[in-house]
Motif scaffolding. Structure first.
Motif, PDB file in Angstrom:
ATOM      1  N   VAL A 203       0.839  -1.199   0.000  1.00  0.00           N
ATOM      2  CA  VAL A 203       0.000   0.000   0.000  1.00  0.00           C
ATOM      3  C   VAL A 203       0.875   1.250   0.000  1.00  0.00           C
ATOM      4  O   VAL A 203       1.880   1.329   0.724  1.00  0.00           O
ATOM      5  N   LYS A 204       0.486   2.247  -0.808  1.00  0.00           N
ATOM      6  CA  LYS A 204       1.153   3.549  -0.824  1.00  0.00           C
ATOM      7  C   LYS A 204       0.105   4.650  -0.859  1.00  0.00           C
ATOM      8  O   LYS A 204      -1.081   4.404  -1.106  1.00  0.00           O
ATOM      9  N   ASN A 205       0.534   5.869  -0.592  1.00  0.00           N
ATOM     10  CA  ASN A 205      -0.300   7.076  -0.731  1.00  0.00           C
ATOM     11  C   ASN A 205      -1.596   7.009   0.067  1.00  0.00           C
ATOM     12  O   ASN A 205      -2.608   7.574  -0.338  1.00  0.00           O
ATOM     13  N   ALA A 206      -1.598   6.338   1.207  1.00  0.00           N
ATOM     14  CA  ALA A 206      -2.834   6.162   1.971  1.00  0.00           C
ATOM     15  C   ALA A 206      -2.964   7.211   3.061  1.00  0.00           C
ATOM     16  O   ALA A 206      -2.042   7.411   3.866  1.00  0.00           O
ATOM     17  N   ASN A 207      -4.138   7.869   3.117  1.00  0.00           N
ATOM     18  CA  ASN A 207      -4.437   8.752   4.241  1.00  0.00           C
ATOM     19  C   ASN A 207      -4.497   7.955   5.538  1.00  0.00           C
ATOM     20  O   ASN A 207      -4.149   8.457   6.603  1.00  0.00           O
ATOM     21  N   SER A 208      -4.962   6.716   5.450  1.00  0.00           N
ATOM     22  CA  SER A 208      -4.932   5.796   6.597  1.00  0.00           C
ATOM     23  C   SER A 208      -3.522   5.241   6.671  1.00  0.00           C
ATOM     24  O   SER A 208      -3.211   4.162   6.151  1.00  0.00           O
ATOM     25  N   THR A 209      -2.648   5.986   7.326  1.00  0.00           N
ATOM     26  CA  THR A 209      -1.208   5.740   7.219  1.00  0.00           C
ATOM     27  C   THR A 209      -0.765   4.388   7.760  1.00  0.00           C
ATOM     28  O   THR A 209       0.312   3.910   7.392  1.00  0.00           O
ATOM     29  N   TRP A 210      -1.581   3.759   8.612  1.00  0.00           N
ATOM     30  CA  TRP A 210      -1.184   2.465   9.159  1.00  0.00           C
ATOM     31  C   TRP A 210      -1.201   1.355   8.100  1.00  0.00           C
ATOM     32  O   TRP A 210      -0.697   0.266   8.341  1.00  0.00           O
ATOM     33  N   LEU A 211      -1.774   1.655   6.933  1.00  0.00           N
ATOM     34  CA  LEU A 211      -1.778   0.677   5.840  1.00  0.00           C
ATOM     35  C   LEU A 211      -0.516   0.752   4.996  1.00  0.00           C
ATOM     36  O   LEU A 211      -0.166  -0.223   4.305  1.00  0.00           O
ATOM     37  N   ILE A 212       0.176   1.890   5.041  1.00  0.00           N
ATOM     38  CA  ILE A 212       1.304   2.119   4.142  1.00  0.00           C
ATOM     39  C   ILE A 212       2.413   1.093   4.386  1.00  0.00           C
ATOM     40  O   ILE A 212       2.803   0.817   5.515  1.00  0.00           O
ATOM     41  N   GLY A 213       2.896   0.515   3.273  1.00  0.00           N
ATOM     42  CA  GLY A 213       3.993  -0.448   3.337  1.00  0.00           C
ATOM     43  C   GLY A 213       3.563  -1.859   3.694  1.00  0.00           C
ATOM     44  O   GLY A 213       4.416  -2.741   3.831  1.00  0.00           O
ATOM     45  N   ARG A 214       2.257  -2.098   3.824  1.00  0.00           N
ATOM     46  CA  ARG A 214       1.774  -3.428   4.188  1.00  0.00           C
ATOM     47  C   ARG A 214       1.252  -4.173   2.956  1.00  0.00           C
ATOM     48  O   ARG A 214       0.720  -3.575   2.023  1.00  0.00           O
ATOM     49  N   ASP A 215       1.382  -5.488   2.988  1.00  0.00           N
ATOM     50  CA  ASP A 215       0.901  -6.331   1.892  1.00  0.00           C
ATOM     51  C   ASP A 215      -0.565  -6.674   2.161  1.00  0.00           C
ATOM     52  O   ASP A 215      -0.914  -7.792   2.550  1.00  0.00           O
ATOM     53  N   PHE A 216      -1.406  -5.697   1.930  1.00  0.00           N
ATOM     54  CA  PHE A 216      -2.821  -5.807   2.276  1.00  0.00           C
ATOM     55  C   PHE A 216      -3.522  -6.867   1.419  1.00  0.00           C
ATOM     56  O   PHE A 216      -4.383  -7.604   1.902  1.00  0.00           O
ATOM     57  N   THR A 217      -3.153  -6.931   0.147  1.00  0.00           N
ATOM     58  CA  THR A 217      -3.772  -7.924  -0.740  1.00  0.00           C
ATOM     59  C   THR A 217      -3.502  -9.332  -0.240  1.00  0.00           C
ATOM     60  O   THR A 217      -4.417 -10.158  -0.131  1.00  0.00           O
ATOM     61  N   ARG A 218      -2.256  -9.627   0.072  1.00  0.00           N
ATOM     62  CA  ARG A 218      -1.905 -10.970   0.569  1.00  0.00           C
ATOM     63  C   ARG A 218      -2.605 -11.275   1.882  1.00  0.00           C
ATOM     64  O   ARG A 218      -3.190 -12.358   2.051  1.00  0.00           O
ATOM     65  N   ASP A 219      -2.592 -10.321   2.795  1.00  0.00           N
ATOM     66  CA  ASP A 219      -3.148 -10.588   4.127  1.00  0.00           C
ATOM     67  C   ASP A 219      -4.655 -10.777   4.087  1.00  0.00           C
ATOM     68  O   ASP A 219      -5.201 -11.629   4.806  1.00  0.00           O
ATOM     69  N   LEU A 220      -5.347 -10.005   3.244  1.00  0.00           N
ATOM     70  CA  LEU A 220      -6.797 -10.189   3.140  1.00  0.00           C
ATOM     71  C   LEU A 220      -7.151 -11.461   2.381  1.00  0.00           C
ATOM     72  O   LEU A 220      -8.127 -12.144   2.711  1.00  0.00           O
TER      73      LEU A 220
END
Length: 332
Positions: free
Chosen positions: A97-114
């Protein structure tokens, strides 16, 4: 459930992906909303829960639980595809994740984890892209080839749909309209307010809700929320300060949208977010855009999002089109 033959096994009974049920999730800064649609786009269920701000693992659990709650409402049971809108983007370079206002998502592999948490593939898109998908599918842009949809809310973003498909771009930044400079600035508008992106004069700092309120305070010393300012601006009894603030907003937004018309020439411009509720925008923007367009005549309609606050979460559900199934459930 695996497919058999040429169809998903659940096509008739509603027990598999082939039944066409779709779940959309909109992960916002303060709330996470989910919707369940049937294959015709009819809403079957909708739920909203608080976002666990700053808690990445909690966000994954929230989405997992919300999907389970919605899926339990599918008639006869079964599975649904899942699409997710986030205030950011998935980097094509890293998958993070990049450019997120919800900064806790930035740099995380959200697709894989979900994907792991939900035991199925998940499609993730920028929330403004989800707005554009929703409005292009069965909203204010239905039937249009090129749809430009802007969110005018806490921030300012946009999405582009071309013949039914999101234009994400090579770097997943297509539609990042709010982080371009205000076009044709006046002397009083230079260099412009500082932006969290590190630059000055970004359009977001002129036409978002907080920006309008800040502009009004700077001009009048009066602290008002944007909705109040725009309501007073059209009050026949007259409020000179609010009318002037509205005039500046219309002028700036007109320049920003004219620049979009000059570059993209969309078939329609759709507005969502809190500011999109102001009728004065639709009454005044088309004429205000004309002087800045590189054309003898500008016929581009400016429309309010038909689905309002539900458009983003509906668009997330529409990331899976009718008939599409996750790879492991496809026929063959």
């Amino acid at each position: 459930m695996a497919a058999t033959g040429s169809q998903s096994a659940g096509t008739e009974t509603g027990t598999g992906y082939g039944s066409g049920y779709r779940i959309g999730i909109d992960l916002g800064g303060t709330k996470t909303e989910g919707i369940l649609l049937d294959r015709n786009g009819n809403q079957l269920a909708r739920h909203r829960v608080p976002t666990l701000k700053g808690d990445y693992d909690g966000s994954v659990r929230t989405i997992r639980d919300l999907v389970a709650r919605l899926e339990a409402e599918i008639p006869a049971g079964g599975k649904a595809t899942v699409g997710l809108g986030i205030p950011g983007a998935i980097s094509p370079a890293t998958g993070l994740v990049k450019n997120a206002n919800s900064t806790w998502l930035i740099g995380r592999d959200f697709t894989r984890d979900l994907t792991q948490a939900l035991a199925r593939p998940v499609r993730i898109e920028n929330d403004a892209n989800c707005l554009a998908v929703s409005e292009a599918t069965d909203g204010a842009g239905a039937g249009c080839g090129v749809v430009f949809a802007a969110i005018l809310g806490t921030g300012c973003g946009a999405g582009i749909v071309v013949h039914g498909r999101v234009l994400g771009g090579r770097n997943a930044i297509a539609g990042e309209w709010g982080h371009n400079p205000l076009p044709w600035p006046t002397e009083g508008e230079r260099p412009g307010p500082a932006c969290y992106c590190g630059k000055h004069g970004c359009l977001e700092n002129y036409v978002s809700g907080p920006a309008v309120a800040a502009d009004h305070f700077a001009a009048t010393g009066e602290k008002l929320d944007t909705a109040t300012i725009l309501t007073r601006a059209v009050d026949p009894s007259g409020d000179a300060g609010c009318k002037a603030t509205a005039d500046r907003l219309v002028g700036r937004l007109a320049r920003g949208l004219a620049a979009v018309a000059n570059l993209l020439d969309p078939d329609v411009i759709v507005l969502g977010g809190g500011l999109s509720n102001a009728d004065l925008l639709y009454e005044r923007l088309p004429a205000a855009m004309q002087p800045w367009a590189f054309s003898d005549r500008l016929d581009t309609p400016v429309r309010r999002a038909r689905h309002g606050d539900s458009s983003g979460v509906r668009g997330a559900a529409w990331l899976w089109r009718p008939g599409e199934m996750p790879p492991e459930t496809s026929a063959g």
